[in-house]
Motif scaffolding. Structure first.
Motif, PDB file in Angstrom:
ATOM      1  N   THR A  64      50.334  53.504  -7.534  1.00 18.50           N
ATOM      2  CA  THR A  64      49.041  54.264  -7.790  1.00 18.50           C
ATOM      3  C   THR A  64      48.227  53.622  -8.982  1.00 18.50           C
ATOM      4  OG1 THR A  64      49.747  56.149  -8.948  1.00 18.50           O
ATOM      5  CG2 THR A  64      49.837  56.253  -6.555  1.00 18.50           C
TER       6      THR A  64
ATOM      7  N   ARG B 271      44.592  53.994  -9.792  1.00 17.29           N
ATOM      8  CA  ARG B 271      43.897  53.696  -8.848  1.00 17.29           C
ATOM      9  C   ARG B 271      43.188  54.739  -8.107  1.00 17.29           C
ATOM     10  NH1 ARG B 271      47.830  49.335  -7.216  1.00 17.29           N
ATOM     11  NH2 ARG B 271      47.031  47.266  -8.228  1.00 17.29           N
ATOM     12  N   GLN B 272      43.866  55.960  -8.272  1.00 17.61           N
ATOM     13  CA  GLN B 272      43.220  57.053  -7.519  1.00 17.61           C
ATOM     14  C   GLN B 272      41.797  57.590  -8.178  1.00 17.61           C
ATOM     15  OE1 GLN B 272      47.003  58.351  -8.209  1.00 17.61           O
ATOM     16  NE2 GLN B 272      47.391  59.136  -5.961  1.00 17.61           N
ATOM     17  N   SER B 273      41.004  57.811  -7.623  1.00 18.85           N
ATOM     18  CA  SER B 273      39.722  58.099  -8.173  1.00 18.85           C
ATOM     19  C   SER B 273      39.717  59.759  -8.547  1.00 18.85           C
ATOM     20  CB  SER B 273      38.400  58.152  -7.070  1.00 18.85           C
ATOM     21  OG  SER B 273      38.984  58.727  -6.043  1.00 18.85           O
ATOM     22  N   ASP B 274      40.553  60.441  -8.199  1.00 17.25           N
ATOM     23  CA  ASP B 274      40.316  61.947  -8.555  1.00 17.25           C
ATOM     24  C   ASP B 274      41.153  62.236  -9.952  1.00 17.25           C
ATOM     25  OD1 ASP B 274      39.269  62.623  -6.112  1.00 17.25           O
ATOM     26  OD2 ASP B 274      41.233  63.182  -5.307  1.00 17.25           O
ATOM     27  N   SER B 275      41.713  61.209 -10.489  1.00 18.24           N
ATOM     28  CA  SER B 275      42.290  61.237 -12.033  1.00 18.24           C
ATOM     29  C   SER B 275      41.006  61.479 -12.967  1.00 18.24           C
ATOM     30  CB  SER B 275      43.323  60.128 -12.196  1.00 18.24           C
ATOM     31  OG  SER B 275      43.508  60.352 -13.435  1.00 18.24           O
TER      32      SER B 275
ATOM     33  N   TRP C 173      49.030  59.616 -10.264  1.00 22.20           N
ATOM     34  CA  TRP C 173      47.761  60.301 -11.321  1.00 22.20           C
ATOM     35  C   TRP C 173      47.254  61.661 -10.947  1.00 22.20           C
ATOM     36  CZ3 TRP C 173      47.991  58.024 -15.992  1.00 22.20           C
ATOM     37  CH2 TRP C 173      48.205  57.012 -16.181  1.00 22.20           C
ATOM     38  N   ASN C 174      47.389  61.863  -9.539  1.00 22.05           N
ATOM     39  CA  ASN C 174      46.617  62.969  -8.982  1.00 22.05           C
ATOM     40  C   ASN C 174      47.622  64.179  -8.737  1.00 22.05           C
ATOM     41  OD1 ASN C 174      44.606  61.461  -8.511  1.00 22.05           O
ATOM     42  ND2 ASN C 174      44.672  61.315  -6.625  1.00 22.05           N
TER      43      ASN C 174
END
Lengths: 404, 307
Positions: A202, A226-230, A328-329
């Motif tokens: 991620t 890579r995750q957008s919620d972080s 990361w989420n």
């Protein structure tokens, strides 16, 4: 002109009024020039000192991570500047309010107890001095105004010395590694290791050029979720090109602005520090607290009050805790089993104060209060569950809905 | 300024005149400057006001020492459990040498700069007020050199005042408390001899920390003909800057306040010594001395001396 003439008497005699005025202006130009030169120097010197990024051979991210892992710096001394800006008011011990499992600080404790002192690093700007000579001898000093808090590990002994109150904390360790693990991260290396633990699919890891840190050439490793919620924007780690030791660690939030955590050496040397650095005998008249006494004071909850710095630490440190999501989420869920807003109750006045910071949210899980910082958000529901993570408020609510 | 002083001033200047006449050909004789400096020094340190200031400064360590002795008579530690009070106060009972550091830390924020402000503010404005400035300027020393001499005298007072505090503190500390090896604030131990050397270094740094206020006071002193006004302005500025230095909203300005790095002298008690704050402090003082020194020069060499 004055009746009692000044320095250059010869010119003063024939000088007319306009000439005197000009001369006065010329003389006043001196202090103005001095001030201007000083201002220019203050402004320009940092720019000039920044002699551009050094030229270093190309390296891939994987090689650089390998280099960090293989780094075996055992001897060093240096000065570390650590700046943390979570977007909270500067209230020491705030973390205790967030983590109900942590012991209350203060009463019965010693001001030289490492667990009560190093948590101060969680807000503001601090200067640390670090020195190490092998695995058995380390020293970390927190520089304060006209005082210093030193934590010295020498062989079996761990000493904490608070020069302001002249108090000493003493513990003995059998396994030095274990004790070190209990301390909150203080050097760029500690932070970098925590960050690299989180590297998985991620995460994007790249080498972003080079930089100069504390006079040493370094590669810059950039770790991005890579995750957008972080809420984590990017983590930049400057790695010394010769020793592979992280020299600077910067965490910028996704929301932009100043770094949340910025830890870097301002001066570093890889020579063996003087042996006397690690020698410590309690000064005459100092109040010495042995480690065991503190545990007794704390009763059952003998766990040091470290701020949970990573999901792993949090998971180890607190019972009744589960982790939702991955990478990361991830969101940590803590079921306090008590009524809602336990943090507010546990923290007393501070907790009530915190309550005024929170925002009420509603969702599939019911209603709760969200406490936001620039990095970590926490959702405390009315049925006593606490969701904590370095994710956005929406992601937190979604996680709570899923976890219901 | 008293009548006797004025007459001694006139005497000094007439003596200076005589010697200047004798050495007309050697106008820039450095010895003459030294003579002026010596006469200034004597005039300043013979003043009752100066002696009273030094007396007050010498009394501060006595007060601190006696207070700590009484407070710790029952075995408790000074400064309370949290380690409040001026820097190093909790260490005094174990080592009298720490009284030097505590006394300097206690006097540096206000007593020392106030004393320097009084002397610096009085330097030129006081002369003008008493009508003796013109006598000094009759001598062919020139205004620049007189100003330089005045500044040198104020700097000598900075050093003397600091040493008075340090020596008084050392004497009181040796009388009331044990002496011996001491623990630096980094936790390492140094011998008593090295401790004394550090105490001397700290006294010098504290004296150097006052050069900025001295230059500021001298500049104010060139602006007015009233000695009282110059002293009050200097001390007022000092207090204002100290208050502004406490306001967090002004933190961007703080590094430019002359008092901001004053307490960095304690960094000399770290092991190894932490130079960052010390060099900043000394650099800032040099900057203040340069800016306000040259401003004082610009003002003093072009103004009309009417008194």
């Amino acid at each position: 002109m004055a009746p009692y003439a000044s320095d250059d008497m010869t010119t003063a005699g024939e000088a007319g009024e306009p000439r005197a005025g000009r001369r006065r202006a010329a003389r006043y130009a001196v202090p103005v020039t001095v001030m201007g030169v000083a201002a220019a120097t203050i402004g320009l010197v940092p720019a000039l000192a920044d002699s551009g990024d050094p030229d270093l051979p190309e390296i891939t991210a994987a090689q650089l991570i390998e280099k960090i892992a293989q780094s075996d710096v055992e001897r060093l001394s240096g000065t570390v500047k650590i700046t943390t800006d979570l977007g909270l008011p500067d209230l020491g011990g705030l973390q205790d309010g967030f983590a109900p499992g942590a012991p209350e600080r203060g009463e019965g404790g010693s001001s030289a107890d490492p667990s009560t002192r190093l948590t101060e690093l969680a807000s503001g700007t601090h200067t640390l001095r670090v020195a190490a000579d092998g695995p058995d001898r380390q020293k970390v000093s927190l520089l304060e105004d006209a005082a210093e808090y030193s934590l010295i590990h020498n062989g079996k002994d761990v000493w904490g010395y608070d020069s302001r109150s002249n108090e000493v904390y003493h513990a003995t360790v059998d396994d030095s590694g274990e004790d070190r693990g209990q301390q909150p991260p203080a050097t760029p290396k500690d932070f970098a290791e925590e960050a690299l633990k989180a590297v998985d699919d991620t995460t994007s890891v790249t080498v972003d050029g080079t930089a100069q840190v504390a006079g040493r050439d370094a590669y810059r490793l950039v770790v991005k979720p890579r995750q957008s919620d972080s809420t984590v924007g990017a983590i930049s780690i400057a790695v010394d090109h010769r020793t592979g030791m992280p020299l600077k660690f910067t965490l910028t939030p996704a929301s932009g602005g100043a770094a949340v955590v910025d830890v870097g050496f301002t001066r570093v040397s890889f020579d063996r520090p003087a042996a006397s650095t690690f020698d410590f005998t309690p000064p005459k008249g100092a109040k010495v607290t042995e480690d065991g006494e503190l545990d007794r004071d704390r009763g059952h909850s003998g766990k040091p009050g470290n701020p949970p710095k990573s999901e792993e630490d949090l998971a180890k440190g607190l019972d009744g805790l589960t982790v939702l999501g991955e990478g990361w989420n991830s969101v940590a869920v803590l079921d306090t089993g008590g009524p809602g807003l336990p943090a507010a109750d546990a923290g007393g006045d501070l907790g009530g104060f915190l309550g005024s910071f929170g925002d009420r949210v509603e969702g599939g899980f019911g209603t709760g209060t969200v406490f936001s910082t620039r990095l970590v958000n926490a959702l405390v529901t009315e049925d006593g569950k606490v969701y904590v993570g370095a994710v956005t408020e929406e992601a937190l609510v979604k996680a709570a809905d899923r976890g219901k | 300024m008293s009548r006797a002083e004025a007459s001694s001033r006139a005497e000094a200047s007439s003596r200076a005149q005589a010697s200047a006449r004798a050495e007309e050909t050697r106008r820039a004789n450095p010895l003459w400057t030294l003579g002026l400096f010596r006469s200034e020094l004597l005039t300043t340190f013979r003043r009752w006001r100066t002696l009273a200031l030094l007396g007050v400064l010498a009394a501060v360590p006595v007060l601190v020492g006696v207070a700590v002795k009484i407070e710790t008579g029952d075995g408790s530690t000074a400064g309370g459990p949290g380690g409040g009070g001026p820097a190093f106060i909790s260490q005094i009972t174990n080592n009298g040498l720490f009284l030097v550091f505590t006394a300097l830390a206690a006097t540096l924020p206000f007593f020392l700069p106030m004393a320097v402000g009084v002397v610096a503010g009085d330097a030129l404005a006081g002369e003008a007020n008493a009508g003796t400035l013109r006598y000094l300027l009759v001598a062919p020393a020139g205004r620049s050199r007189l100003l330089l001499t005045k500044y040198a005298t104020v700097l000598a007072f900075c050093l003397a005042a600091t040493l008075v505090v340090a020596v008084s503190a050392l004497a009181v500390g040796a009388l009331l408390f044990p002496l011996g090896d001491l623990t630096t604030i980094s936790g390492t131990r140094i011998g008593f001899g090295e401790g004394l050397v550090r105490a001397l270094l700290i006294a010098l740094v504290v004296a150097a920390s006052l050069t900025g206020v001295a230059a500021l006071g001298l500049f104010v002193s060139t602006l007015t003909n009233s000695g009282i006004a110059a002293m009050a302005t200097t001390v007022g500025l000092l207090t204002t800057v100290q208050i502004l230095d406490q306001i967090p909203q002004l933190s961007a300005l703080h590094p430019y306040f002359f008092s901001h790095y004053w307490l960095s002298f304690a960094d000399l008690m770290r092991e190894p010594v932490h130079w960052e704050g010390l060099t900043r402090n000394l650099g800032l003082q040099a900057l203040y001395a340069a800016v306000f020194g040259s401003a004082a020069w610009a003002r003093f060499t072009t103004k009309d001396i009417t008194a």
